[in-house]
Design a protein around this motif. Structure first.
Motif, PDB file in Angstrom:
ATOM      1  N   GLN A  19       7.273  -9.640  -3.999  1.00 27.09           N
ATOM      2  CA  GLN A  19       6.516  -8.781  -4.900  1.00 27.09           C
ATOM      3  C   GLN A  19       5.064  -8.785  -4.455  1.00 27.09           C
ATOM      4  O   GLN A  19       4.492  -9.835  -4.176  1.00 27.09           O
ATOM      5  CB  GLN A  19       6.615  -9.279  -6.338  1.00 27.09           C
ATOM      6  CG  GLN A  19       5.900  -8.370  -7.309  1.00 27.09           C
ATOM      7  CD  GLN A  19       6.082  -8.798  -8.751  1.00 27.09           C
ATOM      8  OE1 GLN A  19       6.997  -9.524  -9.082  1.00 27.09           O
ATOM      9  NE2 GLN A  19       5.182  -8.341  -9.600  1.00 27.09           N
ATOM     10  N   ASP A  22       2.085  -4.391  -7.817  1.00 28.98           N
ATOM     11  CA  ASP A  22       3.004  -3.583  -8.617  1.00 28.98           C
ATOM     12  C   ASP A  22       4.125  -2.966  -7.785  1.00 28.98           C
ATOM     13  O   ASP A  22       4.761  -2.006  -8.201  1.00 28.98           O
ATOM     14  CB  ASP A  22       2.237  -2.481  -9.349  1.00 28.98           C
ATOM     15  CG  ASP A  22       1.572  -1.498  -8.400  1.00 28.98           C
ATOM     16  OD1 ASP A  22       1.407  -1.836  -7.214  1.00 28.98           O
ATOM     17  OD2 ASP A  22       1.206  -0.396  -8.858  1.00 28.98           O
ATOM     18  N   ARG A  23       4.362  -3.505  -6.590  1.00 28.54           N
ATOM     19  CA  ARG A  23       5.427  -3.012  -5.714  1.00 28.54           C
ATOM     20  C   ARG A  23       6.189  -4.205  -5.155  1.00 28.54           C
ATOM     21  O   ARG A  23       5.756  -5.335  -5.291  1.00 28.54           O
ATOM     22  CB  ARG A  23       4.847  -2.209  -4.531  1.00 28.54           C
ATOM     23  CG  ARG A  23       3.850  -1.161  -4.887  1.00 28.54           C
ATOM     24  CD  ARG A  23       4.247   0.282  -4.989  1.00 28.54           C
ATOM     25  NE  ARG A  23       5.424   0.803  -4.407  1.00 28.54           N
ATOM     26  CZ  ARG A  23       5.476   1.677  -3.429  1.00 28.54           C
ATOM     27  NH1 ARG A  23       4.381   2.086  -2.853  1.00 28.54           N
ATOM     28  NH2 ARG A  23       6.602   2.162  -3.017  1.00 28.54           N
ATOM     29  N   CYS A  24       7.267  -3.927  -4.497  1.00 31.00           N
ATOM     30  CA  CYS A  24       8.019  -4.959  -3.785  1.00 31.00           C
ATOM     31  C   CYS A  24       8.210  -4.506  -2.343  1.00 31.00           C
ATOM     32  O   CYS A  24       8.187  -3.313  -2.052  1.00 31.00           O
ATOM     33  CB  CYS A  24       9.401  -5.166  -4.414  1.00 31.00           C
ATOM     34  SG  CYS A  24       9.363  -6.078  -5.952  1.00 31.00           S
ATOM     35  N   TRP A  40       8.724  -0.543   1.343  1.00 28.15           N
ATOM     36  CA  TRP A  40       8.086  -0.719   0.044  1.00 28.15           C
ATOM     37  C   TRP A  40       8.941  -0.011  -0.998  1.00 28.15           C
ATOM     38  O   TRP A  40       9.292   1.157  -0.836  1.00 28.15           O
ATOM     39  CB  TRP A  40       6.682  -0.115   0.061  1.00 28.15           C
ATOM     40  CG  TRP A  40       5.661  -1.106   0.516  1.00 28.15           C
ATOM     41  CD1 TRP A  40       4.767  -1.769  -0.279  1.00 28.15           C
ATOM     42  CD2 TRP A  40       5.435  -1.580   1.846  1.00 28.15           C
ATOM     43  NE1 TRP A  40       4.003  -2.615   0.493  1.00 28.15           N
ATOM     44  CE2 TRP A  40       4.398  -2.522   1.799  1.00 28.15           C
ATOM     45  CE3 TRP A  40       6.028  -1.316   3.084  1.00 28.15           C
ATOM     46  CZ2 TRP A  40       3.924  -3.188   2.918  1.00 28.15           C
ATOM     47  CZ3 TRP A  40       5.553  -1.972   4.208  1.00 28.15           C
ATOM     48  CH2 TRP A  40       4.523  -2.893   4.115  1.00 28.15           C
ATOM     49  N   ILE A  41       9.269  -0.726  -2.061  1.00 24.19           N
ATOM     50  CA  ILE A  41      10.101  -0.174  -3.127  1.00 24.19           C
ATOM     51  C   ILE A  41       9.450  -0.473  -4.472  1.00 24.19           C
ATOM     52  O   ILE A  41       8.505  -1.257  -4.559  1.00 24.19           O
ATOM     53  CB  ILE A  41      11.546  -0.756  -3.082  1.00 24.19           C
ATOM     54  CG1 ILE A  41      11.551  -2.263  -3.302  1.00 24.19           C
ATOM     55  CG2 ILE A  41      12.219  -0.391  -1.757  1.00 24.19           C
ATOM     56  CD1 ILE A  41      12.937  -2.883  -3.403  1.00 24.19           C
ATOM     57  N   GLY A  42       9.991   0.118  -5.508  1.00 33.14           N
ATOM     58  CA  GLY A  42       9.481  -0.125  -6.849  1.00 33.14           C
ATOM     59  C   GLY A  42       9.800  -1.526  -7.334  1.00 33.14           C
ATOM     60  O   GLY A  42      10.737  -2.173  -6.871  1.00 33.14           O
ATOM     61  N   ILE A  43       9.014  -1.979  -8.284  1.00 35.65           N
ATOM     62  CA  ILE A  43       9.178  -3.335  -8.805  1.00 35.65           C
ATOM     63  C   ILE A  43      10.523  -3.515  -9.531  1.00 35.65           C
ATOM     64  O   ILE A  43      11.154  -4.563  -9.431  1.00 35.65           O
ATOM     65  CB  ILE A  43       7.979  -3.726  -9.692  1.00 35.65           C
ATOM     66  CG1 ILE A  43       7.946  -5.229  -9.876  1.00 35.65           C
ATOM     67  CG2 ILE A  43       7.994  -2.981 -11.009  1.00 35.65           C
ATOM     68  CD1 ILE A  43       6.607  -5.748 -10.333  1.00 35.65           C
ATOM     69  N   SER A 111      16.393   1.556  -1.729  1.00 31.73           N
ATOM     70  CA  SER A 111      16.447   0.488  -2.735  1.00 31.73           C
ATOM     71  C   SER A 111      17.722   0.569  -3.569  1.00 31.73           C
ATOM     72  O   SER A 111      18.351  -0.456  -3.849  1.00 31.73           O
ATOM     73  CB  SER A 111      15.225   0.533  -3.650  1.00 31.73           C
ATOM     74  OG  SER A 111      15.163   1.766  -4.338  1.00 31.73           O
ATOM     75  N   LYS A 157      -0.967  -5.288   2.719  1.00 25.32           N
ATOM     76  CA  LYS A 157      -0.811  -3.985   2.090  1.00 25.32           C
ATOM     77  C   LYS A 157       0.117  -3.174   2.982  1.00 25.32           C
ATOM     78  O   LYS A 157       0.216  -3.437   4.181  1.00 25.32           O
ATOM     79  CB  LYS A 157      -2.163  -3.288   1.984  1.00 25.32           C
ATOM     80  CG  LYS A 157      -3.151  -4.048   1.145  1.00 25.32           C
ATOM     81  CD  LYS A 157      -4.481  -3.314   1.121  1.00 25.32           C
ATOM     82  CE  LYS A 157      -5.530  -4.176   0.487  1.00 25.32           C
ATOM     83  NZ  LYS A 157      -6.604  -4.508   1.397  1.00 25.32           N
ATOM     84  N   GLU A 175      -0.683   4.029   2.095  1.00 27.49           N
ATOM     85  CA  GLU A 175       0.529   3.227   2.114  1.00 27.49           C
ATOM     86  C   GLU A 175       1.377   3.568   3.311  1.00 27.49           C
ATOM     87  O   GLU A 175       1.361   4.674   3.813  1.00 27.49           O
ATOM     88  CB  GLU A 175       1.355   3.465   0.843  1.00 27.49           C
ATOM     89  CG  GLU A 175       0.654   2.941  -0.375  1.00 27.49           C
ATOM     90  CD  GLU A 175       1.566   2.852  -1.569  1.00 27.49           C
ATOM     91  OE1 GLU A 175       2.735   3.243  -1.472  1.00 27.49           O
ATOM     92  OE2 GLU A 175       1.094   2.394  -2.603  1.00 27.49           O
ATOM     93  N   SER A 178       7.691   4.175   2.531  1.00 21.79           N
ATOM     94  CA  SER A 178       8.396   3.671   1.355  1.00 21.79           C
ATOM     95  C   SER A 178       9.609   4.552   1.175  1.00 21.79           C
ATOM     96  O   SER A 178      10.006   5.259   2.075  1.00 21.79           O
ATOM     97  CB  SER A 178       7.475   3.721   0.143  1.00 21.79           C
ATOM     98  OG  SER A 178       7.113   5.052  -0.148  1.00 21.79           O
TER      99      SER A 178
END
Length: 179
Positions: A19, A22-24, A40-43, A111, A157, A175, A178
């Motif tokens: 983590q 605010d991302r994973c 990069w994926i959502g939390i 994800s 990052k 970014e 993702s």
């Protein structure tokens, strides 16, 4: 990509999940090879993958648990998932389903494909094209290097991984790829 284009697929598994604010970041590794693919994926999606990998059972089914149960109840098997492409800083994936001898391929975010794959205990693959488009990132060799890599991930990052990508990075982009 052709339906059974196996020579261009590399078997993969989840190397790490971290983590970052605010991302994973889910890092997928090439089985039997040195390469890694950070995504990069959502939390919440990261939490869905982590809960299955660590054996945590929520009091009520979460979305991926529900989907997995629905597929099993309908006698639909997840045959495999494939991270198929990287275009415009976005990864693409497929979920390959099989029922009654019939196969279906479903477009998916990586994800969601990975969250279902860990629940179904099915094979995961990464297209060679993804490895070619992704900046080279190799697996650490020693346990200390693994620990160091995981610590480094917490402080990085997305743009730290992908600052050298020439294509798909628009002005003001902060970014890396993702889903």
């Amino acid at each position: 990509m052709a339906k059974n284009d196996k020579p261009n697929l590399r078997e993969a598994k989840i190397f790490s999940l971290a983590q970052v604010v605010d991302r994973c970041i889910v890092v997928v590794e090439e089985v039997g090879g040195p390469r890694l693919v950070p995504i990069w994926i959502g939390i919440f999606e990261g939490g869905a993958i982590a809960s299955e990998l660590t054996g945590q059972e929520p009091p009520r089914p979460m979305t991926h648990d529900l989907m997995s149960t629905m597929l099993k109840t309908a006698h639909i098997n997840i045959e495999k998932v494939i991270i198929t492409d990287l275009r415009d800083n976005t990864y693409f994936a497929e979920i390959h389903l099989k029922t009654n001898g019939s196969s279906t391929i479903i477009d998916s975010r990586p994800s969601d494909a990975l969250a279902l794959a860990v629940r179904a205990h099915c094979p995961m693959f990464v297209s060679e094209a993804v490895f070619q488009k992704c900046p080279e990132l190799l697996k650490p060799i020693t346990d200390d290097e693994v620990k160091s890599f995981k610590e480094d991930l917490k402080n990085m990052k997305p743009e730290d991984f992908f600052k050298d990508l020439k294509k798909g990075k628009g002005p003001g982009s902060t970014e890396g790829p993702s889903e």
